[in-house]
Design an enzyme around this catalytic site. Sequence first.
Site, PDB file in Angstrom:
ATOM      1  N   SER A  16      25.341  78.564  12.236  1.00  0.00           N
ATOM      2  CA  SER A  16      25.040  79.531  11.172  1.00  0.00           C
ATOM      3  C   SER A  16      26.327  79.922  10.466  1.00  0.00           C
ATOM      4  O   SER A  16      27.428  79.577  10.907  1.00  0.00           O
ATOM      5  CB  SER A  16      24.367  80.790  11.753  1.00  0.00           C
ATOM      6  OG  SER A  16      25.244  81.446  12.653  1.00  0.00           O
ATOM      7  N   ASP A  37      26.987  74.752  19.280  1.00  0.00           N
ATOM      8  CA  ASP A  37      26.552  76.135  19.155  1.00  0.00           C
ATOM      9  C   ASP A  37      25.752  76.541  20.389  1.00  0.00           C
ATOM     10  O   ASP A  37      25.151  75.703  21.062  1.00  0.00           O
ATOM     11  CB  ASP A  37      25.698  76.324  17.893  1.00  0.00           C
ATOM     12  CG  ASP A  37      25.678  77.771  17.421  1.00  0.00           C
ATOM     13  OD1 ASP A  37      26.471  78.110  16.523  1.00  0.00           O
ATOM     14  OD2 ASP A  37      24.885  78.561  17.962  1.00  0.00           O
ATOM     15  N   ASP A  63      27.709  76.748  25.940  1.00  0.00           N
ATOM     16  CA  ASP A  63      28.432  78.008  26.017  1.00  0.00           C
ATOM     17  C   ASP A  63      29.914  77.641  26.069  1.00  0.00           C
ATOM     18  O   ASP A  63      30.359  76.945  26.992  1.00  0.00           O
ATOM     19  CB  ASP A  63      28.003  78.756  27.283  1.00  0.00           C
ATOM     20  CG  ASP A  63      28.745  80.075  27.490  1.00  0.00           C
ATOM     21  OD1 ASP A  63      29.760  80.315  26.812  1.00  0.00           O
ATOM     22  OD2 ASP A  63      28.302  80.847  28.359  1.00  0.00           O
ATOM     23  N   ILE A  64      30.696  78.069  25.089  1.00  0.00           N
ATOM     24  CA  ILE A  64      32.093  77.637  25.033  1.00  0.00           C
ATOM     25  C   ILE A  64      32.938  78.188  26.166  1.00  0.00           C
ATOM     26  O   ILE A  64      34.073  77.734  26.381  1.00  0.00           O
ATOM     27  CB  ILE A  64      32.754  77.980  23.679  1.00  0.00           C
ATOM     28  CG1 ILE A  64      32.760  79.485  23.434  1.00  0.00           C
ATOM     29  CG2 ILE A  64      32.115  77.206  22.536  1.00  0.00           C
ATOM     30  CD1 ILE A  64      33.652  79.890  22.277  1.00  0.00           C
ATOM     31  N   ASN A  86      35.583  77.834  15.699  1.00  0.00           N
ATOM     32  CA  ASN A  86      34.998  78.907  14.906  1.00  0.00           C
ATOM     33  C   ASN A  86      34.189  79.887  15.749  1.00  0.00           C
ATOM     34  O   ASN A  86      34.071  81.062  15.395  1.00  0.00           O
ATOM     35  CB  ASN A  86      34.095  78.304  13.825  1.00  0.00           C
ATOM     36  CG  ASN A  86      33.220  79.337  13.158  1.00  0.00           C
ATOM     37  OD1 ASN A  86      33.690  80.150  12.362  1.00  0.00           O
ATOM     38  ND2 ASN A  86      31.929  79.342  13.486  1.00  0.00           N
ATOM     39  N   TYR A 148      38.522  93.476  19.718  1.00  0.00           N
ATOM     40  CA  TYR A 148      38.395  92.326  18.822  1.00  0.00           C
ATOM     41  C   TYR A 148      39.727  92.053  18.126  1.00  0.00           C
ATOM     42  O   TYR A 148      40.164  90.898  18.039  1.00  0.00           O
ATOM     43  CB  TYR A 148      37.301  92.603  17.790  1.00  0.00           C
ATOM     44  CG  TYR A 148      37.089  91.495  16.792  1.00  0.00           C
ATOM     45  CD1 TYR A 148      36.415  90.331  17.148  1.00  0.00           C
ATOM     46  CD2 TYR A 148      37.549  91.605  15.478  1.00  0.00           C
ATOM     47  CE1 TYR A 148      36.208  89.309  16.239  1.00  0.00           C
ATOM     48  CE2 TYR A 148      37.354  90.591  14.557  1.00  0.00           C
ATOM     49  CZ  TYR A 148      36.682  89.440  14.941  1.00  0.00           C
ATOM     50  OH  TYR A 148      36.486  88.431  14.034  1.00  0.00           O
TER      51      TYR A 148
END
Length: 245
Positions: A16, A37, A63-64, A86, A148
């Site tokens: 997305s 993704d 899942d990264i 990303n 973050y």
Amino acid sequence: MASQTLPSAIVTGAGSGIGRAIAQRLGADGYAVIVADLSAAGAAETVRLLAEAGHQARAVVLDITDAAATQALIDGAENLRVLVNNAGIFNTRDFDSLTAEDFRKMYEVNLVAMFTLCQQAARVLPEGGRIVNLVSRAAFGARNYAHYVASKAGVAGFTKALALELAAKQITVNGVAPGVIMTDMLLERAEGLEGLRLQQPGGKLGTPEHIAHAVAFFVDPRADYVTGQILIVDGGRSVGGTAAF
């Protein structure tokens, strides 16, 4: 053209938004895109859009933060030339309510998982390979999400360090730092969009395509003398300072 003759590009979080736009741009630029993704539906839709446009793509759902899954992703990427990190997470917390667990989770997804993928990819990328990491303008300071900010500042610093590590292999490593971009996440805050727009020097918000163009610049073979750079794409808002948005 047979798929094995095309260079391949992995784009994480490509189901997305910004990731999808990057995948579409790299597909148009002649890459066989591996759409990675967590969302099977999102990845499938991106692949559909790429195929509809005549580009080669396939989906990998993972899942990264799972190092074994990311290693399988790298191992299965034939003729790998590009890695775009990303994928990431974002949420707001005021400082008083932040917990150590909030910090750990943000770092695990946004920084540690990216480091792991970079290390795995660097072992197989050939001379002329490209790594592009998505940072954020927030890395330079913002309110209400210190965890973050810290994770993305880590991404920026890691990108510069890795650029030096991989320079001898002629692999470039750069970062793109988006400002306010019109994604689904932003549209969920529709009540504040007009205020955000008015804060922009040019009176408009960015699009995922703006970020995709920046990534495409770093990926371009002609950008082989550009490494260790963080390109802020925010419509000029950071020119007068990088404080909170």
